[in-house]
Design a protein around this motif. Structure first.
Motif, PDB file in Angstrom:
ATOM      1  N   MET A   1       0.836  -1.193   0.000  1.00 12.49           N
ATOM      2  CA  MET A   1       0.000   0.000   0.000  1.00 12.49           C
ATOM      3  C   MET A   1       0.873   1.246   0.000  1.00 12.49           C
ATOM      4  O   MET A   1       1.894   1.291   0.670  1.00 12.49           O
TER       5      MET A   1
ATOM      6  N   CYS B   1       2.664   4.588   0.711  1.00 11.59           N
ATOM      7  CA  CYS B   1       2.991   5.308   1.949  1.00 11.59           C
ATOM      8  C   CYS B   1       3.748   6.577   1.577  1.00 11.59           C
ATOM      9  O   CYS B   1       4.722   6.521   0.823  1.00 11.59           O
TER      10      CYS B   1
ATOM     11  N   TYR C   1      -3.338  10.824  -3.657  1.00 15.76           N
ATOM     12  CA  TYR C   1      -2.906   9.887  -2.617  1.00 15.76           C
ATOM     13  C   TYR C   1      -4.097   9.107  -2.064  1.00 15.76           C
ATOM     14  O   TYR C   1      -4.041   7.882  -1.907  1.00 15.76           O
TER      15      TYR C   1
ATOM     16  N   ARG D   1      -4.765   4.867  -2.487  1.00 20.28           N
ATOM     17  CA  ARG D   1      -4.916   3.945  -1.356  1.00 20.28           C
ATOM     18  C   ARG D   1      -5.936   2.845  -1.646  1.00 20.28           C
ATOM     19  O   ARG D   1      -5.906   1.797  -1.018  1.00 20.28           O
TER      20      ARG D   1
ATOM     21  N   GLU E   1      -1.947   3.209  -7.816  1.00 22.79           N
ATOM     22  CA  GLU E   1      -0.797   3.176  -6.903  1.00 22.79           C
ATOM     23  C   GLU E   1       0.470   2.764  -7.653  1.00 22.79           C
ATOM     24  O   GLU E   1       1.528   3.387  -7.496  1.00 22.79           O
TER      25      GLU E   1
ATOM     26  N   LEU F   1      -5.444   9.545   7.252  1.00 17.80           N
ATOM     27  CA  LEU F   1      -4.489   8.556   6.746  1.00 17.80           C
ATOM     28  C   LEU F   1      -3.063   8.900   7.157  1.00 17.80           C
ATOM     29  O   LEU F   1      -2.259   8.021   7.457  1.00 17.80           O
TER      30      LEU F   1
ATOM     31  N   GLU G   1      -0.568   6.641   9.366  1.00 24.32           N
ATOM     32  CA  GLU G   1       0.773   6.302   8.920  1.00 24.32           C
ATOM     33  C   GLU G   1       1.814   6.704   9.981  1.00 24.32           C
ATOM     34  O   GLU G   1       2.781   5.988  10.222  1.00 24.32           O
TER      35      GLU G   1
END
Length: 241
Positions: A1, A3, A34, A38, A44, A233, A237
Motif C-alpha cells: 500500500m 505510503c 494519494y 490507497r 498506486e 491517513l 501512517e
C-alpha cells in the motif's frame, strides 16, 4: 500500500534540470491522488513505479517533513511548473510536442496559444473519446497516433487517475523517446478555459481553497471530505497503523 514516507519525490524545481533525456514517465501527486491510490492498485503502481513523481500539493510537501519521509521536498512543484519548464526547454531548440486528451475546443485553443508563446514548436493534438472506460480500439487508436507523431514531448490530460493509469498500462506500447507528463488541468490553464488561483493563494498553499470557493458544488467532496480523509491517513501512517 502506498505510503507517503516511502515516496521517492523530486524535491525542488532545480532538479528538473537533472532529469535524464529519453523516455521518461513523469507523474504528480497531491492529497486527492494519494487518497485514490490507497484504494486503486493500478493507480498506486502508476504513481510509485513511474520514473519521476512530483509533489503537486503543499500538503504532500508538509507531510513528508512531518513523517520524516525518505524524500523531503523543499517546495511544491505544480504540474504547471513542469509544463512551463519542459515547453521552454524544447522551444529553445525546436521540436514537436503532442497533447493527448481534452476536447477539440480546448485543443484548438492550445494550438493557437502555443503558436504565439512557443513559436518554435510543432503542435500535434489528439482528443480521445469522452467515456469512463476506453475500449481496446480506443487504446490502439491513441497509441498509433502517438507513435506516428513520434513527438519530442508528450502531455497527457485526461484527469487523474485516468491519465496516470492509461500511460502506465500502455507504456511498453509507446515507441517514443521523450518525456511524458500527466498534467490534467494544465490543459485548461494553458488554453485559458480555467484560471489558476492568484499567485498569493498559490504561495501560501491555498490554491485548493480558491478552487473550492470558485466551484463549491463540484469541489466540496474532494476538498472537505478528501482533505479530512487525507489527514486521517497521515495520522495512521505516523502511528504505524
Amino acid at each position: 500500500m502506498i505510503c507517503i514516507k516511502e515516496l521517492n519525490l523530486l524535491c525542488s524545481r532545480a532538479e528538473l534540470d537533472n532529469l535524464p533525456e529519453g523516455k521518461l514517465l513523469i507523474n504528480t501527486i497531491n492529497a486527492f491522488s494519494y487518497n485514490n491510490a490507497r484504494r486503486d492498485v493500478l493507480f498506486e503502481e502508476a504513481l510509485t513505479k513511474g520514473d519521476v513523481l512530483i509533489p503537486d500539493g503543499i500538503s504532500i510537501v508538509r507531510v513528508c517533513r512531518f513523517l520524516k519521509g525518505k524524500s523531503r521536498p523543499k517546495e511544491r512543484i505544480a504540474g504547471w511548473d513542469l509544463f512551463v519548464y519542459e515547453m521552454r526547454k524544447l522551444n529553445e531548440k525546436g521540436g514537436k510536442v503532442m497533447f493527448l486528451g481534452s476536447s477539440e475546443k480546448v485543443l484548438t485553443l492550445i494550438r493557437q496559444k502555443a503558436a504565439k508563446v512557443y513559436p518554435n514548436l510543432e503542435v500535434v493534438t489528439y482528443s480521445p473519446p469522452y467515456k469512463p472506460q476506453f475500449t481496446i480500439e480506443d487504446d490502439q487508436n491513441m497509441i498509433q497516433a502517438i507513435n506516428e507523431a513520434n513527438p519530442d514531448l508528450l502531455w497527457i490530460g485526461m484527469t487523474a487517475p485516468k491519465q496516470e493509469k492509461w500511460a502506465y498500462a500502455n507504456w511498453d506500447r509507446l515507441n517514443i523517446h521523450c518525456h511524458v507528463g500527466t498534467i490534467g488541468a494544465v490543459f485548461d490553464f494553458f488554453a485559458g478555459t480555467y484560471k489558476r488561483a492568484p499567485m498569493i493563494w498559490q504561495k501560501f498553499g491555498f490554491e485548493w481553497l480558491y478552487r473550492l470557493l470558485k466551484e463549491p458544488r463540484r469541489m466540496w467532496r474532494r476538498y472537505v471530505f478528501g482533505n479530512t480523509l487525507f489527514l486521517m491517513l497521515v495520522v495512521r501512517e505516523k502511528l504505524g497503523i
